[in-house]
Write an enzyme that holds these catalytic residues in place. Sequence first.
Site, short mmCIF file in Angstrom:
data_model
loop_
_atom_site.label_atom_id
_atom_site.label_comp_id
_atom_site.label_asym_id
_atom_site.label_seq_id
_atom_site.Cartn_x
_atom_site.Cartn_y
_atom_site.Cartn_z
N HIS A 47 21.69 59.05 72.73
CA HIS A 47 22.95 58.35 72.95
C HIS A 47 23.37 57.58 71.70
O HIS A 47 24.53 57.65 71.26
CB HIS A 47 22.81 57.39 74.14
N CYS A 95 32.91 71.46 71.60
CA CYS A 95 33.08 70.02 71.38
C CYS A 95 31.76 69.27 71.34
O CYS A 95 31.76 68.05 71.27
CB CYS A 95 33.98 69.41 72.46
#
Length: 891
Positions: A459, A835
């Site tokens: 993350h 993406c």
Amino acid sequence: MPKRIFPFRRGEADRTADAAEALGLKGANLALLASLDLPVPPGFTIATFAWREAKGAGSELPQALRAELRSAIDWLEGVTGRRFNGDAKPLLLAVRTSARVQMPGLAESVLDVGLNDRTVDVVAAELNDAAFAYRSYRRFIESYAALVLGADPAEFEEIADLDRERAGYDHEPETVAGWRALIARYHEHIEAELGAILPQTPLEQLTAVVAASFASWRNPVAVAHRHLQGVPENAGLAVTVHAMIFNERNQKSGRGRAVSRDLASGQSRLSGEFTLGARGANEIGHGAPVHDLSELAAGGQDGFPADLAELTRHVRRLEAHVGDAVEVDFMIGDGALFLMQSRPARRTAGEAIRVAVELVAEGLIDEGEAILRIDPASLDLVLHPTIARSADLVVLGRGMPASPGAATGEIAFSVDRVQARANEGRPVILVRNETSPEDIHGMHLADGVLTIRGGTTSHAAVVARGIGKPCVTGVGSLRINAEAGTLNAGVRVLKEGDRITIDGSSGEVIEGAAALRRPALTGDFARLMQFADRARRMGVRTNAETPAEARAARAFGAEGIGLCRTEHMFFEGDRIQAMREMILATDENGRRAALDKLLPIQRSDFTELFEIMAGLPVTIRLLDPPLHEFLPNSESEIAETAAMLSVDEAAVRQRIAGLQEFNPMLGHRGCRLAISYPEIVEMQARAIVEAAIDAGQKTGSTVVPEIMVPLVSLRRELDFVKERVDEVARLVMAERGRRIGYHVGTMIELPRAIVRADTIAEAADFFSFGTNDLTQTVYGISRDDAANFLSTYVRQGILERDPFQTVDVDGVGELIAMAVEKARRTRPDIMLGVCGEQGGDPASIAFFEETGLDYVSCSPFRVPIARLAAAQSAIRFSRASGRPRARRHDA
């Protein structure tokens, strides 16, 4: 039978089609220089075939090679007018080893082969310089003994030191008798300690040196580097032998490095340095003065013992031949100039861009060649700050280089501390064990991010790359002591507020505030990007949620937004409270009341993004993560949330417990949330359509939003969500009295969606491949935990590279290609993009070009990298196939 020996002299050289493979870098280089009629010392190269024939090692060379060596020496004697072991003008040789790539660990050069107890006096008489002749002989004995006999060079230094003390001289013997006495002690040492005799026959010396050079291919250092560079064991090495150049003898001698251009400006101007020949043993390789070639060229010939204009012409000719800035090693022996090696000039990323653009301007190369010469990954060094390296840097630990660039600041262990320091205008580094979505606000405010756990796709890494912040992850040697508020780095203990520096390009964590170099995007960089845009086929978009990210991406040349993650818009201030109110609501009416508070916020966010993009495509992903990520974690936050929303703390805890999942990555998220709570989709769809109408009216641009439904695996999931989007869009357009176009598509990130791509394409206007989750679900590996073991997989050769960084062509890639084929079979005009973070990875982009995707999307600071990589991929595809491919869609 392949050739064993390839002779060369100025104006002629035997070469092979793949010269570096057969002759090594040194041999191939000298052969090229000779074939261009440039001044080189005459000599010959023993090819890698001979190494393989000799089985790479052993004290004896094959008889056939020994015979050809004798013939090569005969040829060299005829060319030079000197004789090996001659009574007058003896031939002395330099022996140099090389492979097809630079490889530490191979045999060092052995000079002055051919000197012996007799020829040393012949050379001394010829040069009228006994000290130089004996100094050369001493050097030969030392290097021969080290290579062939395995002697320790320090032992000879000890002998020389003892002789110096005994004879009372300062640096070297002052008489021929003194030199002879020292050489005699060398002979005695070799015989007594090494059980050998230094050969007095030059040909025997040469064959022994060649055999020992062959054997160096298998020494431990060479083997280690061979494995690192992927060079096969059987590739072998070559040995180049050439006539000696006495470049250290007098003030008419020397050596240097000439560069065909001023790399700082890119201009065609000789640069480099030159060291004048040493006067004595104490100056050889040490105290001799070094001259700047550009200053010598500007000031005339003074200080240069050869023809400087001649050197300039040779370097210019070589540059014109290879079509690139070149770096040439040269020697001067008693006024005679010789070129020894050439290579593309070593340069920084900024210099590489500058030179490439200048070469195009001068017509030496075309734009395509300039594009191919720049490593896309090197642009990171141009786009981000870098550390000004110095010897006093203290490295506290090393982790994963998760997001490029360098940053320095005070340690802060919480978002609140980051906020407080940022409000005071103080630079800060957010230091966490790992980050979560709740940390995003602090990551935006921080100058850099450091985590103890996680990898390059964690993350922290993904968010940091998206917002252009330096990030280092997985520094397992550091420990956060939350109770004491300290960061432990072995014996060093740092506390909150202490300064550190992180380097997101190397993974280093450095104590204190290191000096940083700021990037400067010059006109040459912009020109290179123009070349790339003319050459590439794929569009390049960005992943962005904030106006700052969108503006940065536009400045870097993004052609739209390929991924707007709406969940990142909900973690600040009133937004998170409204989101929590929606989640904690007990019925649909309560959820809709909370969503009504979020609607104007979402609409405002989307309007600003549409205005910044000014008619370029903007792909907005509907809410994706599981709802528990928006709820508070700590007891204090739970109490604060309960008080703000006027609900019981127990109810908050109960809802948190009810949303907990064993594996939330594969749980109640993505389109599954939209089906469970369609009111969320309706709010987001209304915000998107209203924002598109508002932005279009304000800017005069035609805004056509792209609404992306995440985590679809069933056609009916997409149908369900699309029906609600269409219904809301019709209602909004009726209310506003204005019609707009829009597209509804999906993110392909699950294997079932791949298999059913043809059916799903019937309902989708576009596919965007989410390579992060697709890789997770194909491998069954959590990307947040993968750093714990994937590095071992790569080190053990089980995987060639981390599949979360570069697309796994054989697995994930084959599935993507399958989905592309199935989707276009159903709907030929469907827009296809990617993406995931691999959209900014050059190796992955090459695969996406081959597969025929329409665009890639990546974090803002990777947009220039993607533009250049897409151009390189298009050029290579066109050259390989013989045909260019045009874009299927507008950007």
